[in-house]
Design a protein around this motif. Structure first.
Motif, short mmCIF file in Angstrom:
data_model
loop_
_atom_site.label_atom_id
_atom_site.label_comp_id
_atom_site.label_asym_id
_atom_site.label_seq_id
_atom_site.Cartn_x
_atom_site.Cartn_y
_atom_site.Cartn_z
N SER A 155 -92.46 -6.81 28.34
CA SER A 155 -93.29 -5.77 27.73
C SER A 155 -94.54 -6.33 27.08
O SER A 155 -95.35 -5.57 26.55
CB SER A 155 -92.49 -5.00 26.68
OG SER A 155 -91.38 -4.34 27.26
N TYR A 156 -94.69 -7.64 27.14
CA TYR A 156 -95.80 -8.30 26.47
C TYR A 156 -96.69 -9.06 27.45
O TYR A 156 -96.19 -9.86 28.25
CB TYR A 156 -95.29 -9.30 25.43
CG TYR A 156 -94.66 -8.64 24.23
CD1 TYR A 156 -93.35 -8.16 24.29
CD2 TYR A 156 -95.37 -8.49 23.04
CE1 TYR A 156 -92.77 -7.55 23.19
CE2 TYR A 156 -94.79 -7.88 21.94
CZ TYR A 156 -93.51 -7.42 22.02
OH TYR A 156 -92.94 -6.81 20.93
N SER B 57 -100.82 -9.85 37.36
CA SER B 57 -102.26 -10.05 37.15
C SER B 57 -102.51 -11.22 36.22
O SER B 57 -101.81 -11.38 35.22
CB SER B 57 -102.87 -8.78 36.55
OG SER B 57 -102.72 -7.69 37.42
N THR B 58 -103.52 -11.99 36.56
CA THR B 58 -103.91 -13.13 35.74
C THR B 58 -105.42 -13.14 35.57
O THR B 58 -106.16 -12.54 36.35
CB THR B 58 -103.47 -14.46 36.37
OG1 THR B 58 -104.03 -14.56 37.70
CG2 THR B 58 -101.95 -14.55 36.47
N TYR B 59 -105.86 -13.86 34.55
CA TYR B 59 -107.28 -13.90 34.20
C TYR B 59 -107.55 -15.25 33.57
O TYR B 59 -106.76 -15.75 32.78
CB TYR B 59 -107.59 -12.76 33.23
CG TYR B 59 -109.02 -12.65 32.79
CD1 TYR B 59 -109.33 -12.58 31.44
CD2 TYR B 59 -110.06 -12.60 33.71
CE1 TYR B 59 -110.64 -12.46 31.01
CE2 TYR B 59 -111.36 -12.49 33.29
CZ TYR B 59 -111.65 -12.42 31.95
OH TYR B 59 -112.94 -12.30 31.53
N TYR B 60 -108.71 -15.86 33.96
CA TYR B 60 -109.03 -17.20 33.50
C TYR B 60 -110.44 -17.29 32.95
O TYR B 60 -111.36 -16.60 33.40
CB TYR B 60 -108.91 -18.20 34.67
CG TYR B 60 -107.53 -18.30 35.25
CD1 TYR B 60 -107.14 -17.51 36.32
CD2 TYR B 60 -106.61 -19.19 34.72
CE1 TYR B 60 -105.87 -17.60 36.86
CE2 TYR B 60 -105.32 -19.30 35.25
CZ TYR B 60 -104.96 -18.49 36.31
OH TYR B 60 -103.70 -18.59 36.83
N ALA B 61 -110.61 -18.18 32.00
CA ALA B 61 -111.95 -18.52 31.57
C ALA B 61 -112.63 -19.31 32.69
O ALA B 61 -111.97 -20.05 33.43
CB ALA B 61 -111.89 -19.37 30.29
N TYR C 54 -98.40 -6.54 22.82
CA TYR C 54 -97.51 -5.55 23.41
C TYR C 54 -98.24 -4.73 24.47
O TYR C 54 -99.36 -4.28 24.26
CB TYR C 54 -96.96 -4.62 22.33
CG TYR C 54 -95.92 -3.67 22.86
CD1 TYR C 54 -96.24 -2.34 23.12
CD2 TYR C 54 -94.64 -4.11 23.13
CE1 TYR C 54 -95.30 -1.48 23.63
CE2 TYR C 54 -93.69 -3.25 23.63
CZ TYR C 54 -94.02 -1.93 23.89
OH TYR C 54 -93.08 -1.08 24.41
N GLY C 55 -97.62 -4.57 25.60
CA GLY C 55 -98.22 -3.84 26.70
C GLY C 55 -98.44 -4.75 27.89
O GLY C 55 -98.44 -5.97 27.77
N ASN C 56 -98.65 -4.15 29.03
CA ASN C 56 -98.79 -4.94 30.27
C ASN C 56 -100.18 -5.56 30.42
O ASN C 56 -100.34 -6.56 31.10
CB ASN C 56 -98.50 -4.05 31.47
CG ASN C 56 -98.39 -4.84 32.76
OD1 ASN C 56 -97.66 -5.83 32.83
ND2 ASN C 56 -99.11 -4.41 33.78
#
Length: 123
Positions: free
Chosen positions: A30-31, A56-60, A99-101
């Motif tokens: 949930s996090y 999903s992923t995210y990068y600098a 908290y949250g997706n």
């Protein structure tokens, strides 16, 4: 959720390290989780984040192509695989949960933080 980061150390430029962020306390999926780092005299900066589901992923930009974030919700753990390390990657690395997706790059959007693990890359 309680978080504990581990896996830091002293390595040479070009080496690899894998950081772990172990969570306990609640439904981990949930996090969303983010990794941040802070070098001496600098502000805390975003490194990478992953959604609660892990899809999903995210990068600098500074780590894109070298670092990979992943998670194993069955083990309540998020990983940060760091390859081709550079001296400028030297910092204390923190994991944080919100908290949250959905993930975020703003550290103020994360409510739970681990204690940090030191990564030192020598040239």
């Amino acid at each position: 959720v309680q978080l504990q980061a581990s896996g830091g150390g002293l390595v040479q430029a070009g080496d690899s390290l894998r950081l772990s962020c172990a969570a306990s306390g609640r439904t981990f999926s949930s996090y969303a989780v983010g990794w941040f780092r802070q070098a001496p005299g600098k502000e805390r900066e975003f490194v990478a984040a992953i959604s609660g589901s892990g899809r999903s992923t995210y990068y600098a930009d500074s780590v894109k192509g070298r670092f990979t974030i992943s998670r194993d919700n069955a083990k309540n753990t998020v990983y940060l695989q760091m390859n081709s390390l550079k001296p400028e990657d030297t910092a204390v690395y923190y994991c944080a949960a919100r908290y949250g997706n959905l993930y975020a790059s703003n550290p103020n959007e994360y409510g739970d933080w681990g204690q940090g693990t030191q990564v030192t890359v020598s040239s």
